[in-house]
Design an enzyme around this catalytic site. Structure first.
Site, PDB file in Angstrom:
ATOM      1  N   LYS A 119       0.858  -1.185   0.000  1.00 16.65           N
ATOM      2  CA  LYS A 119       0.000   0.000   0.000  1.00 16.65           C
ATOM      3  C   LYS A 119       0.897   1.239   0.000  1.00 16.65           C
ATOM      4  O   LYS A 119       1.487   1.614   1.009  1.00 16.65           O
ATOM      5  CB  LYS A 119      -0.907   0.010   1.234  1.00 16.65           C
ATOM      6  CG  LYS A 119      -2.008   1.079   1.159  1.00 16.65           C
ATOM      7  CD  LYS A 119      -1.688   2.217   2.094  1.00 16.65           C
ATOM      8  CE  LYS A 119      -2.766   3.286   2.037  1.00 16.65           C
ATOM      9  NZ  LYS A 119      -2.339   4.473   1.270  1.00 16.65           N
ATOM     10  N   CYS A 133      13.270  10.639   7.480  1.00 17.88           N
ATOM     11  CA  CYS A 133      13.209  10.197   8.877  1.00 17.88           C
ATOM     12  C   CYS A 133      14.564  10.278   9.562  1.00 17.88           C
ATOM     13  O   CYS A 133      14.638  10.301  10.795  1.00 17.88           O
ATOM     14  CB  CYS A 133      12.657   8.784   8.958  1.00 17.88           C
ATOM     15  SG  CYS A 133      13.536   7.599   7.933  1.00 17.88           S
ATOM     16  N   GLU A 181       9.439   1.124  11.134  1.00 17.64           N
ATOM     17  CA  GLU A 181      10.467   2.156  10.975  1.00 17.64           C
ATOM     18  C   GLU A 181       9.739   3.471  11.139  1.00 17.64           C
ATOM     19  O   GLU A 181       9.008   3.909  10.247  1.00 17.64           O
ATOM     20  CB  GLU A 181      11.159   2.033   9.608  1.00 17.64           C
ATOM     21  CG  GLU A 181      12.478   2.785   9.531  1.00 17.64           C
ATOM     22  CD  GLU A 181      12.319   4.149   8.910  1.00 17.64           C
ATOM     23  OE1 GLU A 181      12.310   5.144   9.676  1.00 17.64           O
ATOM     24  OE2 GLU A 181      12.204   4.226   7.678  1.00 17.64           O
ATOM     25  N   GLU A 235       9.760  16.171  15.869  1.00 19.27           N
ATOM     26  CA  GLU A 235      10.331  15.953  14.537  1.00 19.27           C
ATOM     27  C   GLU A 235       9.775  17.015  13.599  1.00 19.27           C
ATOM     28  O   GLU A 235       8.558  17.188  13.489  1.00 19.27           O
ATOM     29  CB  GLU A 235       9.981  14.561  14.031  1.00 19.27           C
ATOM     30  CG  GLU A 235      10.650  14.220  12.712  1.00 19.27           C
ATOM     31  CD  GLU A 235      10.366  12.790  12.274  1.00 19.27           C
ATOM     32  OE1 GLU A 235      11.180  12.237  11.515  1.00 19.27           O
ATOM     33  OE2 GLU A 235       9.329  12.219  12.688  1.00 19.27           O
TER      34      GLU A 235
END
Length: 486
Positions: free
Chosen positions: A182, A292, A258, A389
């Site tokens: 997906k 990331c 992750e 973040e």
């Protein structure tokens, strides 16, 4: 459809299920737009949980034979897939830039990186060795086999729409698993191009399926509820990862995660500042700060902070912002208006609490979701930009007084994906490397990703590793066989 897209056979608007290009059962479609221009590129099938269930059934059917395929057969298909992707590097890279926005040079690099996982795991397929154990009984022999886990569901983000897929799919297929993928709704075209090339490479029907769709919850529910799905691999936010992990617990499904990062970039007083500036630019502003493993917090020894800031601001001010298809562009747009607003809110919060803007700080004159590369100084832990973040082109700088304080600040987060530090001291190298609570550490470099090494985080940044020999093991089960021979 965009004229440039219409001329390429790699562009598909339908999902790929059981070797067939398929419309959504509902007939719905979703828009794919160029984040640099807002232009409508095309419309793609907007698939649902029902479509995902069909893809899972196709993958389960294919697994019944694929799991018995020879390692050499799986390796050959992956090598073909690698070759075809590299042969079509320019087309796929342009497609990637059109739907994701990153500069074309970065897209080309990503396509090569994506292909590298196919090459690496084509070789690892032939190295999934079992074991013969020393026996505890003269009449028995002990054998350990590695076997594929089964159907794998993958959910991937928009920031690396090619590499995030192959980093999961290549080891799964190499191990003998089948996959339902997906992709992010912002970037389905790259995933569908990979499916097209996989078909041409010789992947049997059902081994790799792609289900694009806006309803991520429905598709994820299909993955977590269907007993044919043995494992889920997810790259995305920590909040969503926690929900998937809880859902997988109901049926004891394997899961690899992750998740988010909050990477410190530490510059000690003995650092080569020119090298540190180069590494900082590479780590922070690649893909417009939307990775990331981006440097998220710059921690600089107070003794060298002014010298670093002056060099860093000079380099950041030279970055060229614009449409990624234009030659010489260093930074493309952010992925969405929502992403821009988050960056603006963090900068506003930091300035209210005493930070200074050394350069940038505002939307770019190009409009849309373009944002100026930004450097903030006088940052402190009370500011959102020091703890959240960012996922944008903002470099916040705070200072430290000692090695111990730098490490304490760096580790003061529930994230633990990547960290960076610059020093020329071998003693400091060992001490800092061992004490940083991160799955990946870069020393005197801002670029750390490779298919050869294990990629993954500690704490709330995830579970498991991708890439390297370790990356294929999570797609296998160990089976112990005890045989009486006399």
């Amino acid at each position: 459809m965009n004229f440039e897209l219409a001329s390429s056979e790699l562009v598909n608007q339908r999902g790929y299920i059981g070797g067939e290009w398929t419309n959504a059962r509902s007939g719905k479609e979703m828009e794919v737009r160029n984040p640099a221009t807002g232009e409508l590129l095309t419309r793609v099938a907007d698939m649902s949980g029902e479509d995902a269930a069909s893809a899972i059934a196709a993958a389960a059917h294919a697994f019944s034979s694929w799991k018995f395929s020879l390692a050499s057969e799986r390796a050959a298909v992956l090598k073909n897939w690698n070759r075809l992707l590299l042969e079509n590097e320019e087309v796929v890279a342009r497609l990637l830039t059109l739907e994701q926005g990153k500069p074309l040079a970065e897209s080309r690099s990503e396509v090569r990186y994506a292909a590298a996982f196919m090459e690496w795991y084509s070789e690892e397929a032939k190295r999934l060795n079992g074991e013969i154990l020393p026996t505890y009984d003269k009449t028995k022999r002990l054998l350990v086999l590695r076997q594929p886990v089964g159907v794998v569901g993958t959910i991937t983000p928009w920031n690396f729409p090619a590499a995030m897929i192959t980093r999961k799919v290549a080891p799964a297929i190499a191990a003998g698993c089948t996959v339902v993928s997906k992709p992010a709704p912002q970037t389905p075209l790259t995933a569908l191009a990979l499916a097209y090339l996989g078909e041409k490479a010789g992947l049997p029907a059902g081994v790799f399926n792609v289900v694009p769709g806006l309803d991520a919850i429905a598709i994820a529910d299909a993955f977590t509820n269907d007993e044919h799905v043995a494992k889920i691999s997810f790259t995305g936010s920590t909040a969503v990862g926690k929900k998937l992990m809880a859902a997988c617990a109901r049926k004891i499904k394997r899961i690899s995660l992750e998740l988010g990062g909050n990477a410190p970039f530490i510059i000690f007083d003995d650092a080569d500042l020119e090298a540190a500036v180069l590494g900082a630019i590479q780590s922070k502003f690649r893909n417009t700060g939307q990775t990331c493993v981006c440097a998220n917090r710059f921690l600089v020894d107070r003794k060298v902070v002014k010298a670093f800031e002056s060099r860093f601001v000079e380099a950041v001010s030279k970055l060229s912002v614009g449409n990624g298809l234009v030659a010489g562009i260093d930074q493309g747009p952010m992925i969405s208006e929502e992403a821009v607003r988050k960056v603006e809110e963090q900068i506003s919060d930091a300035c209210r609490k005493g930070a200074s803007v050394l350069c940038g700080g505002h939307r770019h004159s190009l409009g849309g979701s373009f944002f100026q590369p930004t450097v903030l100084s006088d940052v402190n832990p009370s500011m959102r930009v020091a703890s959240e973040e960012t996922f944008g082109p903002v470099a916040p700088i705070q200072t430290f007084e000692s090695d111990e304080q730098a490490i304490e600040i760096a580790n003061d987060t529930r994230a633990g994906l990547a960290a960076y530090f610059y020093t020329q001291s071998i003693e400091r190298y060992w001490r800092v490397s061992e004490r940083l609570e991160y799955g990946i550490v870069g020393h005197n470099t801002g670029l750390i990703s490779t298919e050869i090494a294990p990629f993954g985080g500690m704490k709330e940044s995830g579970l498991g590793r991708e890439g390297s020999h370790h990356g294929i093991l999570d797609y296998t089960e160990l089976k112990y066989i005890c045989s009486r021979v006399s």
